[in-house]
Write a protein that holds these residues in place. Structure first.
Motif, PDB file in Angstrom:
ATOM      1  N   GLU A  19     -19.977   0.784   3.775  1.00  0.00           N
ATOM      2  CA  GLU A  19     -18.799   1.652   3.867  1.00  0.00           C
ATOM      3  C   GLU A  19     -17.936   1.258   5.064  1.00  0.00           C
ATOM      4  O   GLU A  19     -16.706   1.234   4.975  1.00  0.00           O
ATOM      5  N   LEU A  20     -18.575   0.935   6.177  1.00  0.00           N
ATOM      6  CA  LEU A  20     -17.839   0.500   7.364  1.00  0.00           C
ATOM      7  C   LEU A  20     -17.058  -0.780   7.082  1.00  0.00           C
ATOM      8  O   LEU A  20     -15.886  -0.899   7.455  1.00  0.00           O
ATOM      9  N   GLU A  21     -17.691  -1.726   6.385  1.00  0.00           N
ATOM     10  CA  GLU A  21     -16.994  -2.965   6.021  1.00  0.00           C
ATOM     11  C   GLU A  21     -15.800  -2.680   5.115  1.00  0.00           C
ATOM     12  O   GLU A  21     -14.740  -3.300   5.251  1.00  0.00           O
ATOM     13  N   SER A  22     -15.952  -1.726   4.213  1.00  0.00           N
ATOM     14  CA  SER A  22     -14.864  -1.343   3.323  1.00  0.00           C
ATOM     15  C   SER A  22     -13.696  -0.737   4.105  1.00  0.00           C
ATOM     16  O   SER A  22     -12.524  -1.034   3.835  1.00  0.00           O
ATOM     17  N   ILE A  23     -14.017   0.093   5.068  1.00  0.00           N
ATOM     18  CA  ILE A  23     -12.986   0.706   5.910  1.00  0.00           C
ATOM     19  C   ILE A  23     -12.251  -0.361   6.713  1.00  0.00           C
ATOM     20  O   ILE A  23     -11.017  -0.360   6.792  1.00  0.00           O
ATOM     21  N   VAL A  24     -12.992  -1.279   7.301  1.00  0.00           N
ATOM     22  CA  VAL A  24     -12.379  -2.360   8.082  1.00  0.00           C
ATOM     23  C   VAL A  24     -11.446  -3.183   7.201  1.00  0.00           C
ATOM     24  O   VAL A  24     -10.308  -3.484   7.589  1.00  0.00           O
ATOM     25  N   ALA A  25     -11.885  -3.518   6.001  1.00  0.00           N
ATOM     26  CA  ALA A  25     -11.058  -4.307   5.084  1.00  0.00           C
ATOM     27  C   ALA A  25      -9.771  -3.570   4.736  1.00  0.00           C
ATOM     28  O   ALA A  25      -8.683  -4.160   4.724  1.00  0.00           O
ATOM     29  N   ALA A  26      -9.878  -2.267   4.471  1.00  0.00           N
ATOM     30  CA  ALA A  26      -8.696  -1.476   4.129  1.00  0.00           C
ATOM     31  C   ALA A  26      -7.729  -1.404   5.307  1.00  0.00           C
ATOM     32  O   ALA A  26      -6.511  -1.518   5.130  1.00  0.00           O
ATOM     33  N   MET A  27      -8.271  -1.255   6.508  1.00  0.00           N
ATOM     34  CA  MET A  27      -7.409  -1.166   7.682  1.00  0.00           C
ATOM     35  C   MET A  27      -6.776  -2.510   8.015  1.00  0.00           C
ATOM     36  O   MET A  27      -5.645  -2.564   8.502  1.00  0.00           O
ATOM     37  N   GLU A  28      -7.481  -3.593   7.725  1.00  0.00           N
ATOM     38  CA  GLU A  28      -6.922  -4.925   7.975  1.00  0.00           C
ATOM     39  C   GLU A  28      -5.772  -5.237   7.022  1.00  0.00           C
ATOM     40  O   GLU A  28      -4.884  -6.015   7.364  1.00  0.00           O
ATOM     41  N   ARG A  29      -5.767  -4.630   5.835  1.00  0.00           N
ATOM     42  CA  ARG A  29      -4.666  -4.838   4.889  1.00  0.00           C
ATOM     43  C   ARG A  29      -3.386  -4.189   5.402  1.00  0.00           C
ATOM     44  O   ARG A  29      -2.296  -4.530   4.978  1.00  0.00           O
ATOM     45  N   ASP A  31      -2.026  -1.348   4.916  1.00  0.00           N
ATOM     46  CA  ASP A  31      -1.178  -0.648   3.958  1.00  0.00           C
ATOM     47  C   ASP A  31      -1.535   0.838   3.830  1.00  0.00           C
ATOM     48  O   ASP A  31      -1.076   1.508   2.905  1.00  0.00           O
ATOM     49  N   LEU A  32      -2.310   1.348   4.777  1.00  0.00           N
ATOM     50  CA  LEU A  32      -2.697   2.756   4.729  1.00  0.00           C
ATOM     51  C   LEU A  32      -1.630   3.617   5.403  1.00  0.00           C
ATOM     52  O   LEU A  32      -1.103   3.238   6.453  1.00  0.00           O
ATOM     53  N   PRO A  33      -1.333   4.765   4.829  1.00  0.00           N
ATOM     54  CA  PRO A  33      -0.456   5.713   5.527  1.00  0.00           C
ATOM     55  C   PRO A  33      -1.128   6.150   6.835  1.00  0.00           C
ATOM     56  O   PRO A  33      -2.360   6.106   6.959  1.00  0.00           O
ATOM     57  N   LEU A  34      -0.339   6.578   7.794  1.00  0.00           N
ATOM     58  CA  LEU A  34      -0.858   6.916   9.118  1.00  0.00           C
ATOM     59  C   LEU A  34      -2.012   7.905   9.075  1.00  0.00           C
ATOM     60  O   LEU A  34      -3.053   7.678   9.698  1.00  0.00           O
ATOM     61  N   GLU A  35      -1.860   8.992   8.347  1.00  0.00           N
ATOM     62  CA  GLU A  35      -2.913  10.014   8.294  1.00  0.00           C
ATOM     63  C   GLU A  35      -4.206   9.457   7.698  1.00  0.00           C
ATOM     64  O   GLU A  35      -5.299   9.745   8.180  1.00  0.00           O
ATOM     65  N   GLN A  36      -4.075   8.650   6.672  1.00  0.00           N
ATOM     66  CA  GLN A  36      -5.259   8.062   6.056  1.00  0.00           C
ATOM     67  C   GLN A  36      -5.892   7.033   6.994  1.00  0.00           C
ATOM     68  O   GLN A  36      -7.112   6.928   7.074  1.00  0.00           O
ATOM     69  N   ALA A  37      -5.064   6.289   7.722  1.00  0.00           N
ATOM     70  CA  ALA A  37      -5.583   5.316   8.686  1.00  0.00           C
ATOM     71  C   ALA A  37      -6.358   6.030   9.793  1.00  0.00           C
ATOM     72  O   ALA A  37      -7.436   5.576  10.196  1.00  0.00           O
ATOM     73  N   LEU A  38      -5.829   7.143  10.267  1.00  0.00           N
ATOM     74  CA  LEU A  38      -6.529   7.910  11.311  1.00  0.00           C
ATOM     75  C   LEU A  38      -7.840   8.485  10.790  1.00  0.00           C
ATOM     76  O   LEU A  38      -8.865   8.449  11.491  1.00  0.00           O
TER      77      LEU A  38
END
Length: 82
Positions: A19-29, A31-38
């Motif tokens: 799950e942590l790797e998935s989060i890192v990958a999503a944040m590296e893209r 393209d997350l809205p600010l609230e979702q990134a936080l």
């Protein structure tokens, strides 16, 4: 609408890492809205703490198992213990 923040404990250390790797990958893209990134960042911190605690616990268990069981190997000339 923002995705509901996950607060569940992972089923295993491996699940937390995945799950942590998935989060890192999503944040590296990036393209997350600010609230979702936080929210993802906070979840990542929670997962990191969980993983660190799991590793600390495993290390303590290994230390307990090793107490009195490990000794230096003395080998003779032929590589066998005397």
């Amino acid at each position: 609408m923002a995705k509901k923040e996950q607060t569940t404990t992972p089923a295993s250390f491996e699940a937390a890492i995945a799950e942590l790797e998935s989060i890192v990958a999503a944040m590296e893209r990036d393209d997350l809205p600010l609230e979702q990134a936080l929210a993802s960042y906070q979840r990542g911190i929670d997962l990191l703490r969980h993983c660190q605690g799991t590793l600390d616990s495993a290390e303590q268990r290994v230390k307990v198992l090793e107490q009195g069981l490990l000794r230096e190997m003395n080998t003779g000339e032929n590589g066998q213990e005397p």
